[in-house]
Design a protein around this motif. Structure first.
Motif, PDB file in Angstrom:
ATOM      1  N   ILE A  89       0.918  -0.997   0.098  1.00  0.00           N
ATOM      2  CA  ILE A  89      -0.036   0.187  -0.127  1.00  0.00           C
ATOM      3  C   ILE A  89       0.861   1.302  -0.004  1.00  0.00           C
ATOM      4  N   LYS A  90       0.675   2.117  -0.967  1.00  0.00           N
ATOM      5  CA  LYS A  90       1.458   3.268  -0.995  1.00  0.00           C
ATOM      6  C   LYS A  90       1.199   4.116   0.270  1.00  0.00           C
ATOM      7  N   GLY A  91       2.386   4.676   0.673  1.00  0.00           N
ATOM      8  CA  GLY A  91       2.177   5.441   1.999  1.00  0.00           C
ATOM      9  C   GLY A  91       1.988   4.607   3.122  1.00  0.00           C
ATOM     10  N   ALA A  92       2.163   3.413   3.298  1.00  0.00           N
ATOM     11  CA  ALA A  92       2.061   2.635   4.542  1.00  0.00           C
ATOM     12  C   ALA A  92       3.363   1.590   4.466  1.00  0.00           C
ATOM     13  N   ASP A  93       4.524   2.275   4.791  1.00  0.00           N
ATOM     14  CA  ASP A  93       5.683   1.351   4.940  1.00  0.00           C
ATOM     15  C   ASP A  93       5.539   0.073   5.571  1.00  0.00           C
TER      16      ASP A  93
END
Length: 459
Positions: free
Chosen positions: A162-166
């Motif tokens: 998920i982009k933005g959720a490392d």
């Protein structure tokens, strides 16, 4: 002398009904006291949606053809949105339902749907809907898309990041609970889990990059009202900094959540899909009764799309046809939608319009009422007849719509002017024909055929 305004002010105070400052053609943006997004739709949105004509199969050339028609023939009347409906991200779709056996989805590396390039060739090379949005914007119009709530099942199965959720992947934010019952493309996103809000943020970031102006999101309101996902969506849209009008679907939206949806969406469906059947139109009179207090101020109860003109070229309901409603029933549909101030999303294939269909979409006085009227009131309803009124403050006009819901009997409908706060001599104009019907004192009567209606301006 007009005495409707003091009565309505008292009505608003007693009921909590929304109101806004007067709006005229010279000042199209009234001041609003609600959330910022309400200023993005100060009048009910008007446009075209591909669903009624093409179901989940619409192609880029068909979208452009409808945009071209709107720009040339309808934009001057206020029509502006061009909306690509459901499953634009599936390569092997079908009409009359959905291919749920072996759908070929198109996703990016972050589990976000992309347009299927065999249907939207300009999306090739990772460009997404930006080229199509640019084409539509170049016409002076606005671009919209449809999505389902939740996260793609394929993104979950592939454990895509998920982009933005490392370090968070799609399989960590979903649940199978309350999955959509009629389309199995997505799973529910669990609010509060790490990555849940970030997934919604990521898809709206993408849509903002494409130039999306309007989004219709399905399976939000019925059979379950998904409060948590609506709140995540609202936050994600606001974070983009782009004015993306939000439409929740389908209905019926539960009335007990009226205040919530009014604080989070620009428009929300009151009913399930409306098709070219009298039963569907007739049902709107009943279900709309709870929603009058929520009309206006940049947020709008939604009667669904307008199922007129040429329908189901490759649609979900029935075969290729012109709308099955009689002319009287079509006038009744448009009269109800416009006096109720529902958003107007035409569902027929615009280039196939005949003269009669076109006339229903281009009556300047009717559309002026739809745009400028306020204080919409249900004056009377008994299951056989309905009387609705609204007011144009800038012109000191009252609008009156009369409807005969009888299946076989003509009826004389009478309205006492006292019900409208009017006294003295009143001049009456038929708004559909422009005919001046003379003056009346005390009351106004009209005999209407079964399923027929009348729309009048009272001065």
């Amino acid at each position: 002398m007009h005495r409707l305004v003091p009565f309505l002010c008292l009505f608003i105070l007693l009921t909590g009904c929304k109101s806004s400052e007067p709006e005229t053609a010279d000042s199209p943006t009234p001041s609003l006291s609600g959330p910022e997004f309400a200023s993005w739709a100060t009048t009910p949105p008007m446009g075209w949606n591909s669903w009624d004509s093409y179901g989940p199969t619409v192609r880029e050339d068909e979208v452009k053809a409808n945009a071209d028609y709107m720009a040339e023939n309808l934009m001057e009347y206020g029509w502006e949105y061009v909306v690509v409906d459901i499953r634009w991200f599936v390569e092997n779709t079908k009409s009359h339902g959905y291919n749920q056996d072996n759908p070929i989805y198109v996703l990016d590396e972050y589990g976000r749907y992309l347009p299927a390039t065999n249907r939207f060739p300009s999306a090739a090379g990772g460009q997404g809907f930006k080229p199509l949005a640019d084409y539509i914007h170049g016409k002076g119009l606005k671009f919209g898309i449809h999505i389902m709530r939740g996260i793609p099942t394929e993104a979950v199965e592939r454990k895509l990041p998920i982009k933005g959720a490392d370090g968070v992947t799609a399989d960590q934010v979903y649940t199978t609970e309350n999955q959509c019952r009629w389309l199995r493309d997505n799973y529910t996103i669990v609010a509060g889990r790490p990555g849940a809000q970030e997934y919604y943020n990521s898809i709206f970031e993408l849509y903002a990059e494409w130039g999306v102006d309007f989004i219709k999101i399905d399976d939000l309101s019925a059979p379950i009202y998904h409060k948590d996902e609506i709140e995540m969506i609202r936050k994600a849209i606001d974070l983009t900094g782009r004015e993306i009008v939000l439409s929740t679907s389908p209905g019926p939206t539960p009335v007990e959540f009226a205040e919530h949806v009014d604080r989070h969406a620009n428009m929300w469906r009151m009913v399930n899909d409306v098709w070219d059947s009298w039963d569907h139109i007739d049902h709107l009179f009943d279900v709309s009764q709870d929603w009058y207090p929520y009309i206006g101020g940049g947020t709008w109860p939604d009667c669904d799309m307008i199922p007129l003109g040429r329908l189901s070229i490759r649609g979900e309901r029935g075969d290729d046809r012109m709308a099955a409603l009689t002319p009287d029933e079509q006038y009744t549909l448009i009269t109800l939608f416009t006096i109720f101030k529902s958003p107007l999303m035409f569902g027929g294939d615009l280039p196939s319009n005949d003269g009669f269909t076109q006339s229903l979409l281009t009556n300047k006085e009717v559309l002026r009422m739809h745009r400028e009227s306020e204080d919409v009131q249900l004056i009377f309803s008994d299951g056989a007849q309905v009387k609705i009124a609204s007011h144009n403050r800038s012109e000191d006009w009252t609008y009156l719509a009369l409807f005969n819901r009888e299946d076989s009997l003509s009826r004389e409908l009478t309205v006492d002017f006292a019900e409208l706060g009017l006294e003295g001599e009143v001049s009456v104009t038929d708004m559909w024909t422009g005919e001046e019907l003379g003056s009346a004192n005390g009351s106004f009567s009209r005999t209407l055929a079964p399923h027929a209606s009348g729309l009048y301006r009272l001065e």
